[in-house]
Design a protein around this motif. Sequence first.
Motif, PDB file in Angstrom:
ATOM      1  N   TYR A 145       0.827  -1.203   0.000  1.00 23.97           N
ATOM      2  CA  TYR A 145       0.000   0.000   0.000  1.00 23.97           C
ATOM      3  C   TYR A 145       0.865   1.258   0.000  1.00 23.97           C
ATOM      4  O   TYR A 145       0.555   2.240  -0.676  1.00 23.97           O
ATOM      5  CB  TYR A 145      -0.914  -0.010   1.228  1.00 23.97           C
ATOM      6  CG  TYR A 145      -1.721   1.253   1.398  1.00 23.97           C
ATOM      7  CD1 TYR A 145      -2.786   1.547   0.549  1.00 23.97           C
ATOM      8  CD2 TYR A 145      -1.423   2.153   2.418  1.00 23.97           C
ATOM      9  CE1 TYR A 145      -3.519   2.712   0.699  1.00 23.97           C
ATOM     10  CE2 TYR A 145      -2.150   3.319   2.577  1.00 23.97           C
ATOM     11  CZ  TYR A 145      -3.211   3.594   1.719  1.00 23.97           C
ATOM     12  OH  TYR A 145      -3.940   4.750   1.885  1.00 23.97           O
ATOM     13  N   GLU A 146       1.957   1.256   0.757  1.00 29.22           N
ATOM     14  CA  GLU A 146       2.855   2.401   0.818  1.00 29.22           C
ATOM     15  C   GLU A 146       4.252   1.923   1.202  1.00 29.22           C
ATOM     16  O   GLU A 146       4.441   0.786   1.617  1.00 29.22           O
ATOM     17  CB  GLU A 146       2.362   3.429   1.830  1.00 29.22           C
ATOM     18  CG  GLU A 146       2.240   2.912   3.251  1.00 29.22           C
ATOM     19  CD  GLU A 146       1.570   3.910   4.171  1.00 29.22           C
ATOM     20  OE1 GLU A 146       1.737   5.120   3.951  1.00 29.22           O
ATOM     21  OE2 GLU A 146       0.862   3.478   5.098  1.00 29.22           O
ATOM     22  N   ASN A 147       5.244   2.822   1.037  1.00 27.36           N
ATOM     23  CA  ASN A 147       6.606   2.413   1.365  1.00 27.36           C
ATOM     24  C   ASN A 147       6.811   2.409   2.874  1.00 27.36           C
ATOM     25  O   ASN A 147       6.072   3.044   3.623  1.00 27.36           O
ATOM     26  CB  ASN A 147       7.642   3.281   0.650  1.00 27.36           C
ATOM     27  CG  ASN A 147       7.681   4.709   1.152  1.00 27.36           C
ATOM     28  OD1 ASN A 147       7.052   5.076   2.139  1.00 27.36           O
ATOM     29  ND2 ASN A 147       8.443   5.542   0.468  1.00 27.36           N
TER      30      ASN A 147
ATOM     31  N   PHE B  38       1.391   3.890  -3.263  1.00 27.24           N
ATOM     32  CA  PHE B  38       2.775   3.491  -3.020  1.00 27.24           C
ATOM     33  C   PHE B  38       3.728   4.355  -3.837  1.00 27.24           C
ATOM     34  O   PHE B  38       4.742   4.845  -3.321  1.00 27.24           O
ATOM     35  CB  PHE B  38       2.984   2.023  -3.372  1.00 27.24           C
ATOM     36  CG  PHE B  38       4.403   1.554  -3.180  1.00 27.24           C
ATOM     37  CD1 PHE B  38       4.818   1.041  -1.961  1.00 27.24           C
ATOM     38  CD2 PHE B  38       5.332   1.653  -4.200  1.00 27.24           C
ATOM     39  CE1 PHE B  38       6.128   0.627  -1.768  1.00 27.24           C
ATOM     40  CE2 PHE B  38       6.647   1.237  -4.028  1.00 27.24           C
ATOM     41  CZ  PHE B  38       7.037   0.726  -2.801  1.00 27.24           C
ATOM     42  N   ILE B  39       3.414   4.558  -5.114  1.00 25.43           N
ATOM     43  CA  ILE B  39       4.286   5.344  -5.976  1.00 25.43           C
ATOM     44  C   ILE B  39       4.386   6.777  -5.463  1.00 25.43           C
ATOM     45  O   ILE B  39       5.456   7.380  -5.460  1.00 25.43           O
ATOM     46  CB  ILE B  39       3.771   5.316  -7.425  1.00 25.43           C
ATOM     47  CG1 ILE B  39       3.863   3.880  -7.961  1.00 25.43           C
ATOM     48  CG2 ILE B  39       4.546   6.271  -8.309  1.00 25.43           C
ATOM     49  CD1 ILE B  39       3.195   3.666  -9.286  1.00 25.43           C
ATOM     50  N   LYS B  40       3.275   7.321  -4.982  1.00 25.76           N
ATOM     51  CA  LYS B  40       3.276   8.686  -4.440  1.00 25.76           C
ATOM     52  C   LYS B  40       4.188   8.760  -3.205  1.00 25.76           C
ATOM     53  O   LYS B  40       4.965   9.712  -3.068  1.00 25.76           O
ATOM     54  CB  LYS B  40       1.851   9.077  -4.054  1.00 25.76           C
ATOM     55  CG  LYS B  40       1.713  10.454  -3.410  1.00 25.76           C
ATOM     56  CD  LYS B  40       2.030  11.548  -4.412  1.00 25.76           C
ATOM     57  CE  LYS B  40       1.516  12.908  -3.939  1.00 25.76           C
ATOM     58  NZ  LYS B  40       2.059  13.318  -2.652  1.00 25.76           N
TER      59      LYS B  40
ATOM     60  N   GLY C  85       3.920   7.379 -17.678  1.00 24.17           N
ATOM     61  CA  GLY C  85       3.100   8.557 -17.941  1.00 24.17           C
ATOM     62  C   GLY C  85       1.724   8.453 -17.334  1.00 24.17           C
ATOM     63  O   GLY C  85       1.206   9.403 -16.747  1.00 24.17           O
ATOM     64  N   LEU C  86       1.107   7.272 -17.468  1.00 26.05           N
ATOM     65  CA  LEU C  86      -0.234   7.058 -16.916  1.00 26.05           C
ATOM     66  C   LEU C  86      -0.230   7.203 -15.414  1.00 26.05           C
ATOM     67  O   LEU C  86      -1.108   7.848 -14.826  1.00 26.05           O
ATOM     68  CB  LEU C  86      -0.732   5.662 -17.310  1.00 26.05           C
ATOM     69  CG  LEU C  86      -2.066   5.218 -16.698  1.00 26.05           C
ATOM     70  CD1 LEU C  86      -3.191   6.114 -17.168  1.00 26.05           C
ATOM     71  CD2 LEU C  86      -2.360   3.774 -17.078  1.00 26.05           C
ATOM     72  N   ILE C  87       0.768   6.634 -14.766  1.00 20.47           N
ATOM     73  CA  ILE C  87       0.852   6.691 -13.301  1.00 20.47           C
ATOM     74  C   ILE C  87       1.074   8.114 -12.827  1.00 20.47           C
ATOM     75  O   ILE C  87       0.435   8.586 -11.890  1.00 20.47           O
ATOM     76  CB  ILE C  87       1.978   5.763 -12.796  1.00 20.47           C
ATOM     77  CG1 ILE C  87       1.625   4.301 -13.126  1.00 20.47           C
ATOM     78  CG2 ILE C  87       2.191   5.925 -11.310  1.00 20.47           C
ATOM     79  CD1 ILE C  87       2.771   3.356 -12.918  1.00 20.47           C
ATOM     80  N   GLU C  88       2.009   8.837 -13.488  1.00 25.22           N
ATOM     81  CA  GLU C  88       2.268  10.206 -13.075  1.00 25.22           C
ATOM     82  C   GLU C  88       1.027  11.070 -13.205  1.00 25.22           C
ATOM     83  O   GLU C  88       0.756  11.919 -12.366  1.00 25.22           O
ATOM     84  CB  GLU C  88       3.412  10.787 -13.909  1.00 25.22           C
ATOM     85  CG  GLU C  88       4.778  10.161 -13.577  1.00 25.22           C
ATOM     86  CD  GLU C  88       5.889  10.709 -14.433  1.00 25.22           C
ATOM     87  OE1 GLU C  88       5.562  11.393 -15.426  1.00 25.22           O
ATOM     88  OE2 GLU C  88       7.064  10.454 -14.120  1.00 25.22           O
ATOM     89  N   ALA C  89       0.245  10.836 -14.258  1.00 29.39           N
ATOM     90  CA  ALA C  89      -0.992  11.591 -14.429  1.00 29.39           C
ATOM     91  C   ALA C  89      -2.007  11.230 -13.355  1.00 29.39           C
ATOM     92  O   ALA C  89      -2.720  12.092 -12.838  1.00 29.39           O
ATOM     93  CB  ALA C  89      -1.578  11.319 -15.809  1.00 29.39           C
TER      94      ALA C  89
END
Length: 273
Positions: A147-149, A181-183, A266-270
Amino acid sequence: MAASTEAIRTYLAKLGLDPEIADIYLALHAYGPQNISVLSRKSGVERTRIYRLLDLMKEANLVEVEVHDKRSIVKAAHIGNLQSVLSKREQELRSLQDELREIEQHFTASSISSDLTKVHFYQGLDGNKQMFWNQTRAVGETVCILYENMQNKTNSAYFERWVRKCNERGLKFRGIIGEHFIKTQQDWYATHQNERLEHWESRYLDPTTYPITHSVVVYDNVVAYYNWKDGEIFGIEMINQEIADAQRRVFEMLWDKAKPVDDLKGLIEAAIA
């Protein structure tokens, strides 16, 4: 200088700090404020290593970092600031003593076991840190749905030790991750330069396929569940080979549906903008 270096190295080691911190601190004390490049030459410590150790030194109030003309200038703080580390250790010791009394009172209720299955419950930050450290004893591959780091919840020093231990043992990880998680990764590495897992592969899973609401880690015969949300910090370890095998099969089905992170950058960053 040699005697001073050895004395500081020995003292920092007793505090659990890296001995190279002594080289950095003494170089700052001898030559004054410096940028990272100069500090690397004066201390004999590699630049990438200095970036990692500065996080520890700032936590111990041993250095101050200022930005001049877009360059970081590092300055030695008073050695007496280590008193804050000692005070923190005293508080941690008192907390551990209090927690031990609670564990003694609730030990019977905090674990369930049979011939085939053991279940352990962990509460609080220290409990989850213990679960993370248990992962470093894995024999086979570790798979996880995250879910998160973890470093946002532990700290830089603990994360460094954990990563270093995993890399020393050559542990392999595969992780399924989502937007949250990416955020958390982007937020962390915008201000930190930590060691990273050497054997880590991840794939992104769209939340419409499978919403990730908590973290699950599977290694050997262990399934570990983590929860850090809404002020609740707890974890559960289930030690059972059949349950671990079943959870691993679920992971593999989701892994097949997930996509490599680089393919969807790109999709994730958006999505997380």
